[in-house]
Design a protein around this motif. Structure first.
Motif, PDB file in Angstrom:
ATOM      1  N   MET A 157       0.836  -1.199   0.000  1.00 15.85           N
ATOM      2  CA  MET A 157       0.000   0.000   0.000  1.00 15.85           C
ATOM      3  C   MET A 157       0.873   1.252   0.000  1.00 15.85           C
ATOM      4  N   TRP A 158       1.897   1.250   0.844  1.00 13.93           N
ATOM      5  CA  TRP A 158       2.779   2.413   0.939  1.00 13.93           C
ATOM      6  C   TRP A 158       3.573   2.599  -0.347  1.00 13.93           C
ATOM      7  N   ALA A 159       4.005   1.494  -0.945  1.00 10.26           N
ATOM      8  CA  ALA A 159       4.773   1.571  -2.191  1.00 10.26           C
ATOM      9  C   ALA A 159       3.964   2.240  -3.291  1.00 10.26           C
ATOM     10  N   GLY A 160       2.627   2.060  -3.256  1.00  9.89           N
ATOM     11  CA  GLY A 160       1.771   2.679  -4.258  1.00  9.89           C
ATOM     12  C   GLY A 160       1.709   4.190  -4.138  1.00  9.89           C
ATOM     13  N   ARG A 184      11.037   0.848  -4.363  1.00 13.21           N
ATOM     14  CA  ARG A 184      11.755  -0.415  -4.479  1.00 13.21           C
ATOM     15  C   ARG A 184      10.810  -1.574  -4.167  1.00 13.21           C
ATOM     16  N   PRO A 185      11.147  -2.804  -4.573  1.00 17.33           N
ATOM     17  CA  PRO A 185      10.278  -3.943  -4.275  1.00 17.33           C
ATOM     18  C   PRO A 185      10.031  -4.066  -2.772  1.00 17.33           C
ATOM     19  N   LEU A 201      12.209   3.667   3.765  1.00 17.98           N
ATOM     20  CA  LEU A 201      13.253   3.325   2.790  1.00 17.98           C
ATOM     21  C   LEU A 201      12.699   2.928   1.426  1.00 17.98           C
ATOM     22  N   LEU A 202      11.387   2.802   1.295  1.00 16.04           N
ATOM     23  CA  LEU A 202      10.804   2.286   0.058  1.00 16.04           C
ATOM     24  C   LEU A 202      11.179   3.121  -1.168  1.00 16.04           C
ATOM     25  N   GLY A 203      11.256   4.424  -1.001  1.00 16.90           N
ATOM     26  CA  GLY A 203      11.546   5.287  -2.142  1.00 16.90           C
ATOM     27  C   GLY A 203      13.018   5.483  -2.421  1.00 16.90           C
ATOM     28  N   ASP A 204      13.890   4.693  -1.752  1.00 15.57           N
ATOM     29  CA  ASP A 204      15.345   4.833  -1.928  1.00 15.57           C
ATOM     30  C   ASP A 204      15.753   6.312  -1.767  1.00 15.57           C
TER      31      ASP A 204
END
Length: 319
Positions: A106-109, A115-116, A151-154
């Motif tokens: 959900m957050w990655a969206g 990142r994966p 850290l998801l967005g690098d």
């Protein structure tokens, strides 16, 4: 990118923050953070750490002063800053019924170039918890999830607000290793922490806040060097403090005696320790329970806080 942005990715000048009722939580703070550096903001509760970090994150507009992150105003130019930063708050507040993997997806969206999710969960030690609901996680595991989502967005710049609160010793060390790896890859990290060992171990530079102002800043070694080192020992039987070499000749700036125990404070540790040991050798005595050590960051922190409080009290009394 200009040279200034390349060198300093965070620039804070005379920053101020005022809450309703006129309470000034941040009172003219100035510092800068270089690219690929870990910078720690320390201070007692109410010192202004979180208030300062929220201004850097663009969550509020400063009452005065100037702040730039990656060359932009993080409040007025949030769209230019937010995709390049990661934020780990003290409490994430994620939906309790979602699993760890669902939360990460959900957050990655919501993140540009995410990142994966499973890879990032693995980085923070949650690979075995992907099917567990958030409400079933321990406090330490929730902090790991908070870090994973930051850290998801690098990110080029990572804000960590009390990142290891609730973690056990192993989890804290794992997080330290991850922060070091991020720094080595060029990520700039600004963290707040109550764990002084954490700041001493991780930070390239730090600032100690007291009452909304910076009381001391520099590398951990520079900050601790401003505080006296100490030598402690027990007086030999039949000897008294006056039998030692003159304390002024030892470079001692202060001392305490409790029974047979002596504590000396000095800014010339090697000089004082050498002359004390030469005296003991010549006198043919043993200095039992001898302990010689430089000031720790904890001692420096407590000393700076005490000095700042005393100075503030003196000014108030004089007024």
């Amino acid at each position: 990118m200009d040279n200034d942005e390349h060198e300093h990715v965070i620039e804070v000048t005379d920053l101020r923050r005022v809450y309703g009722g006129g309470f000034e939580a941040v009172r003219g703070v100035s510092f800068s953070v270089r690219r690929g550096e870990v910078f720690a903001l320390l201070g007692t509760n109410g010192a202004g750490k979180t208030s300062t970090v929220e201004l850097l994150e663009g969550l509020a507009e400063p009452a005065g002063g100037r702040v730039r992150v990656l060359g932009h105003d993080p409040f007025a130019e949030r769209a230019a800053v937010r995709p390049r930063t990661g934020v780990m708050l003290q409490e994430g507040g994620f939906p309790s019924e979602l699993t760890v993997a669902e939360t990460a997806r959900m957050w990655a969206g919501c993140v540009s170039g995410a990142r994966p999710p499973l890879k990032v969960l693995g980085l923070v030690g949650l690979a075995g918890k992907t099917g567990v609901r958030v409400k079933q996680l321990s406090g330490g595991e929730r902090r790991r999830l908070d870090l994973a989502l930051a850290l998801l967005g690098d990110p080029e710049v990572l804000f960590l607000d009390e990142p290891t609160t609730g973690l056990d010793a192993e989890g804290r060390r794992d997080t330290w290793e991850l922060v070091r790896a991020l720094r080595d890859d060029g990520t700039t990290v600004l963290l707040t922490t109550h764990y002084l060992e954490e700041a001493e171990d991780l930070a390239d530079r730090l600032a100690i806040l007291h009452d909304g102002r910076i009381a001391a800043a520099g590398t951990p070694a520079e900050v601790t060097a401003a505080q006296p080192s100490r030598i402690t020992f027990e007086l030999p039987d039949g000897y008294f403090l006056g039998d030692l070499p003159p304390l002024a000749e030892l470079g001692v700036s202060g001392h305490e005696v409790e029974g047979r125990a002596v504590r000396l404070r000095t800014h010339r540790l090697q000089w004082a320790a050498t002359r004390l040991l030469v005296w003991a050798e010549q006198a043919g005595v043993e200095l039992r329970r001898l302990d010689v050590r430089s000031a720790s960051l904890e001692e420096a922190f407590l000393g700076i806080a005490r000095e700042a409080a005393e100075a503030a009290g003196t000014k108030e009394y004089a007024a």
